[in-house]
Design an enzyme around this catalytic site. Structure first.
Site, PDB file in Angstrom:
ATOM      1  N   GLU A 260       0.853  -1.198   0.000  1.00  0.00           N
ATOM      2  CA  GLU A 260       0.000   0.000   0.000  1.00  0.00           C
ATOM      3  C   GLU A 260       0.880   1.236   0.000  1.00  0.00           C
ATOM      4  O   GLU A 260       1.939   1.218   0.647  1.00  0.00           O
ATOM      5  CB  GLU A 260      -0.919  -0.007   1.230  1.00  0.00           C
ATOM      6  CG  GLU A 260      -1.932  -1.141   1.168  1.00  0.00           C
ATOM      7  CD  GLU A 260      -2.857  -1.200   2.391  1.00  0.00           C
ATOM      8  OE1 GLU A 260      -2.864  -0.254   3.194  1.00  0.00           O
ATOM      9  OE2 GLU A 260      -3.565  -2.204   2.527  1.00  0.00           O
TER      10      GLU A 260
ATOM     11  N   HIS B 214      -7.953   1.304   1.606  1.00  0.00           N
ATOM     12  CA  HIS B 214      -7.841   1.026   3.057  1.00  0.00           C
ATOM     13  C   HIS B 214      -8.691   2.023   3.860  1.00  0.00           C
ATOM     14  O   HIS B 214      -8.175   2.725   4.738  1.00  0.00           O
ATOM     15  CB  HIS B 214      -6.369   1.085   3.503  1.00  0.00           C
ATOM     16  CG  HIS B 214      -6.109   0.282   4.756  1.00  0.00           C
ATOM     17  ND1 HIS B 214      -4.972  -0.451   4.952  1.00  0.00           N
ATOM     18  CD2 HIS B 214      -6.864   0.107   5.873  1.00  0.00           C
ATOM     19  CE1 HIS B 214      -5.022  -1.036   6.141  1.00  0.00           C
ATOM     20  NE2 HIS B 214      -6.170  -0.713   6.716  1.00  0.00           N
TER      21      HIS B 214
HETATM   22  P1  NAD Z   1     -10.055  -9.515  16.437  1.00  0.00           P
HETATM   23  O1  NAD Z   1      -8.736  -9.776  17.091  1.00  0.00           O
HETATM   24  O2  NAD Z   1     -11.200  -9.064  17.277  1.00  0.00           O
HETATM   25  O3  NAD Z   1     -10.524 -10.825  15.629  1.00  0.00           O
HETATM   26  C1  NAD Z   1      -9.663 -11.592  14.855  1.00  0.00           C
HETATM   27  C2  NAD Z   1     -10.174 -13.028  14.904  1.00  0.00           C
HETATM   28  O4  NAD Z   1      -9.406 -13.795  13.971  1.00  0.00           O
HETATM   29  C3  NAD Z   1     -10.011 -13.691  16.285  1.00  0.00           C
HETATM   30  O5  NAD Z   1     -11.242 -14.214  16.725  1.00  0.00           O
HETATM   31  C4  NAD Z   1      -8.973 -14.768  16.029  1.00  0.00           C
HETATM   32  O6  NAD Z   1      -9.136 -15.920  16.836  1.00  0.00           O
HETATM   33  C5  NAD Z   1      -9.221 -15.077  14.573  1.00  0.00           C
HETATM   34  N1  NAD Z   1      -8.123 -15.767  13.911  1.00  0.00           N
HETATM   35  C6  NAD Z   1      -6.787 -15.630  14.098  1.00  0.00           C
HETATM   36  N2  NAD Z   1      -6.111 -16.468  13.293  1.00  0.00           N
HETATM   37  C7  NAD Z   1      -7.038 -17.153  12.574  1.00  0.00           C
HETATM   38  C8  NAD Z   1      -6.985 -18.147  11.576  1.00  0.00           C
HETATM   39  N3  NAD Z   1      -5.814 -18.638  11.144  1.00  0.00           N
HETATM   40  N4  NAD Z   1      -8.133 -18.610  11.070  1.00  0.00           N
HETATM   41  C9  NAD Z   1      -9.334 -18.140  11.510  1.00  0.00           C
HETATM   42  N5  NAD Z   1      -9.457 -17.204  12.454  1.00  0.00           N
HETATM   43  C10 NAD Z   1      -8.327 -16.709  12.974  1.00  0.00           C
HETATM   44  O7  NAD Z   1      -9.751  -8.466  15.266  1.00  0.00           O
HETATM   45  P2  NAD Z   1     -10.761  -7.456  14.580  1.00  0.00           P
HETATM   46  O8  NAD Z   1     -10.814  -6.199  15.378  1.00  0.00           O
HETATM   47  O9  NAD Z   1     -12.017  -8.172  14.276  1.00  0.00           O
HETATM   48  O10 NAD Z   1      -9.948  -7.129  13.235  1.00  0.00           O
HETATM   49  C11 NAD Z   1      -9.832  -8.103  12.203  1.00  0.00           C
HETATM   50  C12 NAD Z   1      -8.879  -7.614  11.112  1.00  0.00           C
HETATM   51  O11 NAD Z   1      -9.354  -6.381  10.557  1.00  0.00           O
HETATM   52  C13 NAD Z   1      -7.450  -7.319  11.572  1.00  0.00           C
HETATM   53  O12 NAD Z   1      -6.549  -7.796  10.592  1.00  0.00           O
HETATM   54  C14 NAD Z   1      -7.375  -5.820  11.577  1.00  0.00           C
HETATM   55  O13 NAD Z   1      -6.062  -5.356  11.400  1.00  0.00           O
HETATM   56  C15 NAD Z   1      -8.263  -5.497  10.389  1.00  0.00           C
HETATM   57  N6  NAD Z   1      -8.778  -4.125  10.341  1.00  0.00           N
HETATM   58  C16 NAD Z   1      -8.839  -3.497   9.132  1.00  0.00           C
HETATM   59  C17 NAD Z   1      -9.341  -2.204   9.051  1.00  0.00           C
HETATM   60  C18 NAD Z   1      -9.428  -1.498   7.732  1.00  0.00           C
HETATM   61  O14 NAD Z   1      -9.318  -0.285   7.708  1.00  0.00           O
HETATM   62  N7  NAD Z   1      -9.664  -2.195   6.642  1.00  0.00           N
HETATM   63  C19 NAD Z   1      -9.763  -1.541  10.203  1.00  0.00           C
HETATM   64  C20 NAD Z   1      -9.726  -2.227  11.414  1.00  0.00           C
HETATM   65  C21 NAD Z   1      -9.229  -3.523  11.476  1.00  0.00           C
END
Ligand code: NAD
Length: 310
Positions: free
Chosen positions: A264, A282
């Protein structure tokens, strides 16, 4: 710890953060455009460092942050902070997982609807003077199977929103899924392979870890329905972009909507040349509400840490 602490805010953040911290007696230096060189010179003067996405706090910066007690990220992912180096120096690293939950989930719904009804294309064609109504036979989300990989904060919020649109929710996580939540959304629990084979839409909500890097690769894509569509608003590295490009280009996958990319800014990414791919820069957490909520959460967490509550 007294609240008479010095704070350096390195990125643009919602003004509410500044206001709350100032009201509590903290001294704020707001430098949302600070360069890495300037940061290296100044970082040693501050008790608290606050970043969003622009600034990366590397191990060498942490080495110089001799007074620092807290590094705060006004967002979710901690990819731009060397958390191991911070831990080694006894620095608390905090983030605001609550902030982005609804914003990202709503974006996923928007991206699914955009793909189902080809909204971006319809708009583009009208601007070009073309009335292509007959070509735009869409499909509905109701009754379709949405596979959610990672049922954390965002995955769960998405499940609830998608359920309200009468989608069927298939879920996979590496940790046990709360039975109350599963009941509420009528969750079909599945292993990853079953989810990928069964879903019409597949949405990723996992962190980027060694175990999730390229979890969507050529082999797994080959198991998906040819009409399936992938949405990625998690982190770019979770999908092998070359494999995704080849699958969509050759007609072996229905399409994709991507908010995050392996590199990015993703201007020039070849996926953006495919007609059935939608790209956004993003913007998952880029809503006024999410930014304000994240700023509030971080301000409250800092004050609670300084008061010894958490
Ligand atoms: P979170 O930690 O609440 O949830 C992540 C989940 O993924 C957890 O339940 C975990 O057990 C699960 N997990 C981990 N490894 C795994 C695997 N191999 N297979 C299946 N499940 C698995 O996180 P969140 O707050 O829900 O955020 C999720 C994602 O979104 C993160 O990567 C975060 O960086 C991203 N995000 C992106 C933006 C954006 O602007 N696009 C904004 C916020 C968060």
């Amino acid at each position: 710890m007294s609240l008479n602490q010095s704070v350096l805010i390195c990125d643009q953040v919602d003004a509410v953060l500044n206001n709350i911290l100032q009201k509590n007696g903290l001294h704020i230096t707001y430098e949302p455009q600070i360069t890495k060189e300037d940061l290296a010179k100044k970082i040693g003067e501050f008790d608290i460092i606050i970043v969003r996405s622009r600034t990366t706090i590397t191990a060498d910066l942490i080495e110089k942050a001799t007074k620092c007690k807290i590094i705060a990220r006004v967002g979710v992912g901690l990819d731009n902070i060397d958390t191991n180096a911070a831990k080694a120096k006894n620095i608390r690293v905090i983030n605001a997982v609550e902030g982005a939950m609804n914003a990202v989930a709503e974006l996923v719904i928007g991206l699914m609807l955009s793909m189902a009804r080809e909204i971006p294309r319809a708009d583009r064609e009208i601007r070009n003077g073309n009335w292509i109504k007959k070509e735009l036979m869409g499909s509905e989300l109701a009754g379709k199977y949405l596979g959610i990989v990672g049922l954390g904060n965002i995955g769960k919020r998405l499940a609830r929103l998608a359920r309200s649109l009468n989608m069927n929710i298939i879920g996979y996580d590496v940790i046990p899924i709360d039975p109350e939540f599963a009941k509420e959304v009528g969750l079909i629990k599945a292993d990853l392979e079953t989810l990928l084979q069964s879903a019409d839409y597949i949405s990723l909500h996992v962190p980027l870890l060694d175990s999730t890097k390229h979890m969507i690769n050529a082999e797994r894509i080959s198991k998906m329905k040819k009409t399936a569509r992938i949405i990625n608003t998690s982190r770019g590295g979770t999908i092998d972009e070359n494999a995704l490009y080849e699958a969509i280009k050759s007609g072996n996958l229905g399409g994709a909507a991507l908010d995050v990319f392996e590199v990015e800014p993703a201007t020039g990414n070849k996926l953006a040349t495919l007609p059935n791919v939608i790209c956004t820069p993003h913007i998952g957490a880029q809503t006024k509400e999410a930014q304000s909520l994240a700023a509030n959460v971080i301000a409250e967490k800092i004050i609670q840490i300084l008061r010894g509550v958490i």
